[in-house]
Design an enzyme around this catalytic site. Structure first.
Site, PDB file in Angstrom:
ATOM      1  N   SER A  26      55.247  17.017  42.137  1.00 37.04           N
ATOM      2  CA  SER A  26      54.247  17.133  43.352  1.00 37.04           C
ATOM      3  C   SER A  26      54.763  16.230  44.676  1.00 37.04           C
ATOM      4  O   SER A  26      54.211  16.057  45.367  1.00 37.04           O
ATOM      5  CB  SER A  26      52.874  16.335  42.663  1.00 37.04           C
ATOM      6  OG  SER A  26      53.259  15.018  42.030  1.00 37.04           O
ATOM      7  N   ASN A 113      48.881   6.951  35.624  1.00 32.24           N
ATOM      8  CA  ASN A 113      47.428   7.322  35.682  1.00 32.24           C
ATOM      9  C   ASN A 113      46.783   6.496  36.436  1.00 32.24           C
ATOM     10  O   ASN A 113      45.928   6.817  37.492  1.00 32.24           O
ATOM     11  CB  ASN A 113      47.028   7.591  34.503  1.00 32.24           C
ATOM     12  CG  ASN A 113      47.771   8.456  33.473  1.00 32.24           C
ATOM     13  OD1 ASN A 113      48.556   9.377  33.999  1.00 32.24           O
ATOM     14  ND2 ASN A 113      47.484   8.773  32.154  1.00 32.24           N
ATOM     15  N   THR A 158      15.507  30.196  68.762  1.00 30.16           N
ATOM     16  CA  THR A 158      15.239  30.062  67.301  1.00 30.16           C
ATOM     17  C   THR A 158      15.283  31.370  66.826  1.00 30.16           C
ATOM     18  O   THR A 158      15.114  32.485  67.662  1.00 30.16           O
ATOM     19  CB  THR A 158      14.044  29.559  66.914  1.00 30.16           C
ATOM     20  OG1 THR A 158      12.891  30.372  67.485  1.00 30.16           O
ATOM     21  CG2 THR A 158      13.766  27.921  67.289  1.00 30.16           C
ATOM     22  N   HIS A 159      16.116  31.443  65.837  1.00 33.95           N
ATOM     23  CA  HIS A 159      16.272  33.260  65.523  1.00 33.95           C
ATOM     24  C   HIS A 159      17.253  33.908  66.356  1.00 33.95           C
ATOM     25  O   HIS A 159      17.115  35.007  66.388  1.00 33.95           O
ATOM     26  CB  HIS A 159      15.132  33.979  65.064  1.00 33.95           C
ATOM     27  CG  HIS A 159      14.226  33.355  64.163  1.00 33.95           C
ATOM     28  ND1 HIS A 159      13.802  33.322  62.897  1.00 33.95           N
ATOM     29  CD2 HIS A 159      13.192  32.301  64.581  1.00 33.95           C
ATOM     30  CE1 HIS A 159      13.095  32.628  62.547  1.00 33.95           C
ATOM     31  NE2 HIS A 159      12.433  31.954  63.377  1.00 33.95           N
ATOM     32  N   SER A 280      44.896  38.736  75.816  1.00 37.95           N
ATOM     33  CA  SER A 280      45.070  39.609  74.781  1.00 37.95           C
ATOM     34  C   SER A 280      46.529  40.262  75.175  1.00 37.95           C
ATOM     35  O   SER A 280      46.919  40.275  76.110  1.00 37.95           O
ATOM     36  CB  SER A 280      43.862  40.884  74.938  1.00 37.95           C
ATOM     37  OG  SER A 280      44.567  42.031  74.545  1.00 37.95           O
ATOM     38  N   LYS A 286      41.182  39.945  79.418  1.00 41.15           N
ATOM     39  CA  LYS A 286      40.708  39.040  78.323  1.00 41.15           C
ATOM     40  C   LYS A 286      41.169  37.574  78.269  1.00 41.15           C
ATOM     41  O   LYS A 286      42.034  37.294  78.966  1.00 41.15           O
ATOM     42  CB  LYS A 286      41.176  39.532  77.050  1.00 41.15           C
ATOM     43  CG  LYS A 286      40.648  40.815  76.530  1.00 41.15           C
ATOM     44  CD  LYS A 286      39.339  40.806  76.011  1.00 41.15           C
ATOM     45  CE  LYS A 286      39.271  40.530  74.590  1.00 41.15           C
ATOM     46  NZ  LYS A 286      37.851  40.587  74.218  1.00 41.15           N
ATOM     47  N   ASN A 288      40.009  34.876  75.607  1.00 39.94           N
ATOM     48  CA  ASN A 288      39.318  34.906  74.221  1.00 39.94           C
ATOM     49  C   ASN A 288      39.258  33.442  73.830  1.00 39.94           C
ATOM     50  O   ASN A 288      40.244  32.563  74.178  1.00 39.94           O
ATOM     51  CB  ASN A 288      40.288  35.502  73.443  1.00 39.94           C
ATOM     52  CG  ASN A 288      40.118  36.912  73.406  1.00 39.94           C
ATOM     53  OD1 ASN A 288      39.434  37.479  74.175  1.00 39.94           O
ATOM     54  ND2 ASN A 288      41.367  37.669  73.318  1.00 39.94           N
ATOM     55  N   GLU A 293      37.157  29.727  67.737  1.00 47.70           N
ATOM     56  CA  GLU A 293      37.167  30.788  66.617  1.00 47.70           C
ATOM     57  C   GLU A 293      37.968  29.987  65.500  1.00 47.70           C
ATOM     58  O   GLU A 293      37.551  30.391  64.184  1.00 47.70           O
ATOM     59  CB  GLU A 293      37.678  32.030  67.032  1.00 47.70           C
ATOM     60  CG  GLU A 293      36.893  32.822  68.047  1.00 47.70           C
ATOM     61  CD  GLU A 293      37.656  33.994  68.702  1.00 47.70           C
ATOM     62  OE1 GLU A 293      37.920  34.914  67.747  1.00 47.70           O
ATOM     63  OE2 GLU A 293      38.009  34.041  69.828  1.00 47.70           O
ATOM     64  N   TYR A 320      42.813  11.138  31.728  1.00 46.61           N
ATOM     65  CA  TYR A 320      43.562  11.929  32.501  1.00 46.61           C
ATOM     66  C   TYR A 320      44.293  13.069  31.867  1.00 46.61           C
ATOM     67  O   TYR A 320      44.538  13.056  30.835  1.00 46.61           O
ATOM     68  CB  TYR A 320      44.775  10.943  32.872  1.00 46.61           C
ATOM     69  CG  TYR A 320      45.634  11.720  34.044  1.00 46.61           C
ATOM     70  CD1 TYR A 320      45.572  11.518  35.371  1.00 46.61           C
ATOM     71  CD2 TYR A 320      46.743  12.395  33.501  1.00 46.61           C
ATOM     72  CE1 TYR A 320      46.488  12.277  36.135  1.00 46.61           C
ATOM     73  CE2 TYR A 320      47.698  12.976  34.249  1.00 46.61           C
ATOM     74  CZ  TYR A 320      47.506  13.089  35.671  1.00 46.61           C
ATOM     75  OH  TYR A 320      48.226  13.456  36.687  1.00 46.61           O
ATOM     76  N   GLN A 325      46.662  16.461  39.177  1.00 48.75           N
ATOM     77  CA  GLN A 325      47.734  16.232  40.340  1.00 48.75           C
ATOM     78  C   GLN A 325      47.154  17.187  41.386  1.00 48.75           C
ATOM     79  O   GLN A 325      47.542  17.100  42.333  1.00 48.75           O
ATOM     80  CB  GLN A 325      48.994  16.767  39.568  1.00 48.75           C
ATOM     81  CG  GLN A 325      50.105  16.806  40.583  1.00 48.75           C
ATOM     82  CD  GLN A 325      51.442  16.823  39.708  1.00 48.75           C
ATOM     83  OE1 GLN A 325      51.677  16.037  39.237  1.00 48.75           O
ATOM     84  NE2 GLN A 325      52.198  17.957  39.753  1.00 48.75           N
ATOM     85  N   LYS A 328      45.330  16.153  45.149  1.00 47.45           N
ATOM     86  CA  LYS A 328      45.851  15.903  46.463  1.00 47.45           C
ATOM     87  C   LYS A 328      46.313  16.971  47.382  1.00 47.45           C
ATOM     88  O   LYS A 328      45.902  16.897  48.517  1.00 47.45           O
ATOM     89  CB  LYS A 328      47.176  15.104  46.147  1.00 47.45           C
ATOM     90  CG  LYS A 328      46.902  13.835  45.655  1.00 47.45           C
ATOM     91  CD  LYS A 328      48.329  13.125  45.103  1.00 47.45           C
ATOM     92  CE  LYS A 328      48.733  13.519  43.947  1.00 47.45           C
ATOM     93  NZ  LYS A 328      47.684  13.588  42.643  1.00 47.45           N
TER      94      LYS A 328
HETATM   95  N1  ARG Z   1      51.734  13.190  39.711  1.00 54.42           N
HETATM   96  C1  ARG Z   1      50.789  12.622  38.727  1.00 54.42           C
HETATM   97  C2  ARG Z   1      49.356  12.995  39.588  1.00 54.42           C
HETATM   98  O1  ARG Z   1      49.389  13.306  40.748  1.00 54.42           O
HETATM   99  C3  ARG Z   1      50.746  11.456  38.703  1.00 54.42           C
HETATM  100  C4  ARG Z   1      50.099  10.788  37.302  1.00 54.42           C
HETATM  101  C5  ARG Z   1      51.001  11.630  36.210  1.00 54.42           C
HETATM  102  N2  ARG Z   1      50.710  10.876  34.928  1.00 54.42           N
HETATM  103  C6  ARG Z   1      51.090  11.660  33.744  1.00 54.42           C
HETATM  104  N3  ARG Z   1      50.930  11.019  32.721  1.00 54.42           N
HETATM  105  N4  ARG Z   1      51.894  12.562  33.751  1.00 54.42           N
HETATM  106  O2  ARG Z   1      48.510  13.051  39.044  1.00 54.42           O
END
Ligand code: ARG
Length: 463
Positions: A26, A113, A158-159, A280, A286, A288, A293, A320, A325, A328
């Site tokens: 990650s 974790n 309205t509508h 365009s 045009k 736009n 949008e 966990y 992961q 994010k």
């Molecule tokens: N990169 C992991 C996450 O974003 C970190 C936690 C990983 N923990 C583990 N026990 N493998 O969740």
């Protein structure tokens, strides 16, 4: 330099498949947590030193090492190695490489974790403040625009059918209201996420005498979490944040939709600056409204992020799991989208003018004063239901006789419909006058708009 070893290299035999390395990492997207990760680690290390789990000298080395790493990352000097999986491992192994033995003590009483849960809360705490600032800036731009059009009247729909006349200022202020709810919803979200999970370890806590309160306090958390099993996998705050983002996106997309319509020649209500339009490739004439949008379209991605986190959390076994992961990805994507949409919306609002002449010229269309005429009858003792029917009949009569507006009917025609109508009816019959006559609190007339503008100017000054 030899490859830094992974902390679990003694447990797992052989090397991990390259495909798996790319799949599990990650670091490519969670590196943006680096600052909060380092800040969290420093607080953790300070607590370890206070609890005599590491020495002061080790703390000094750890802090210096972490700050150096932070500076290197900020300056783009840090070499990220995807085999390190994530930002937590990347920082820790760089620390060990730089300061040696003391670096190996940083992870005492900690798991990734609780670490990642803390990082994400810290990151969102800051991000929410940024989003809130952008909301305020957009609100201020809307209020400034509203100030220019207090006495200008437009049809409210309205509508998508012409309904009642309103002050253009009131129309603009309706979005300030929506954004105010978004702002306070984020405050709620921030309040609930502002608790520290550090010290929860992998799931059960630690047998070491960690001072969780100290860590929480030094990171500016209002409190700490009270159940380690829940703490390591609670991502409710991500779902709440993404819901907040979704409603912001919904509000922005409604503004965008209105303004896309209003720029169409059929409406011709507003002109947005050329800087926020595109042409365009084929049609030379045009102009736009692509930015609007895109604001409308990007809403889809934000809703997608909310659906994604809800789906990730559904049926997740207790505590966990690596599924988390993925949280994010969606939090960052929605944050980026919302921040850029708020900025773009603010720029557009700052560079938009209402074509008040054109709007005013069209106010006689659509019988915008019909409701006010029914209320005129109420003032003359007619029950509202009956008044509604009388005015409905008069509108139908206008349409049959090709009269554009109620004021085109003669007094005799009015009297034929209802004897209580007098000559003064003609003063009621004009949309701008109707708008000025609104007297309920929070109505969409110029008086209320003026009061609302004063309120928002004061309120947004503090915010
Ligand atoms: N990169 C992991 C996450 O974003 C970190 C936690 C990983 N923990 C583990 N026990 N493998 O969740």
């Amino acid at each position: 330099m030899t490859k830094p070893e992974k902390s679990w290299e003694k447990r797992l035999s052989g090397s991990i498949d390259d495909l798996a390395v790319g799949f599990v990492e990650s670091l490519s997207f969670d590196r943006r947590l680096y600052k909060v990760d380092i800040v969290g680690s420093i607080a953790h290390a300070e607590m370890l030193a206070a609890q005599k789990l590491i020495t002061q000298a080790e703390l000094t080395d750890i802090k210096k090492g972490l700050i150096d790493i932070g500076e290197d990352i900020a300056a783009g000097r840090f070499e990220f190695d995807l085999t390190q999986e994530d930002i937590h491992m990347a920082v820790e192994s760089a620390l060990v490489a730089r300061i040696g033995e003391a670096g190996k003590k940083l992870h005492t009483g900690r798991s990734r974790n609780d670490q990642v849960a803390a990082d994400l809360r810290l990151w969102l705490r800051d991000d929410i403040e940024i989003v809130q600032t952008r909301i305020t800036l957009l609100q201020r731009a809307l209020v400034r625009l509203a100030e220019k059009y207090i006495d200008d009247v437009m049809p409210a729909y309205t509508h998508l059918q012409r309904a009642q006349p309103v002050s253009i200022a009131s129309y603009l202020l309706s979005f300030v209201e929506m954004l105010a709810r978004d702002w306070s919803r984020l405050t709620d979200c921030r309040k609930r996420l502002n608790v520290c999970p550090l010290g929860s370890g992998a799931v059960g806590g630690s047998t070491l005498p960690l001072d969780r309160e100290k860590t929480a306090k030094s990171l500016g958390f209002a409190d700490m979490t009270y159940n380690s099993i829940d703490a390591v996998s609670d991502r409710d705050f991500c779902a709440e944040y993404l819901f907040c983002c979704s409603l912001i996106a919904a509000h922005l997309s409604r503004l965008a939709e209105d303004w896309i319509l209003y720029t169409a020649s059929e409406f011709g209500f507003i002109r947005t600056d050329d800087a926020y339009c595109t042409g365009s490739s084929m049609m030379p004439q045009k102009r736009n409204p692509d930015m609007l949008e895109l604001i409308r379209g990007k809403t889809g991605g934000v809703y997608g992020a909310l659906m994604a986190i809800l789906t990730i959390l559904k049926g997740l076994p207790s505590t966990y799991n690596r599924d988390l992961q993925e949280d994010k990805r969606h939090v960052f994507a929605a944050s980026d989208t919302i921040n850029s949409c708020l900025q773009m919306a603010e720029a557009i609002v700052r560079h938009t003018v209402f074509n008040t002449d054109r709007i005013a010229a069209g106010l006689d269309e659509g019988f915008l004063d019909a409701t006010a005429l029914a209320e005129y009858l109420v003032n003359r003792g007619i029950p509202f239901r009956q008044a509604h029917g009388i005015v409905g009949g008069l509108v139908a009569q206008c349409e049959q006789e090709n009269k554009a507006k109620l004021a085109d009917l003669t007094l005799d025609q009015f009297k034929a419909a209802c004897d209580n109508i007098e000559e003064d009816v003609y003063t009621t019959l004009n949309p701008a006058g109707v708008c000025r006559a609104y007297q309920t609190a929070g109505a969409a007339g110029p008086e209320a708009a003026k009061a609302q503008i004063a309120f928002w100017k004061e309120k947004l000054k503090e915010q």
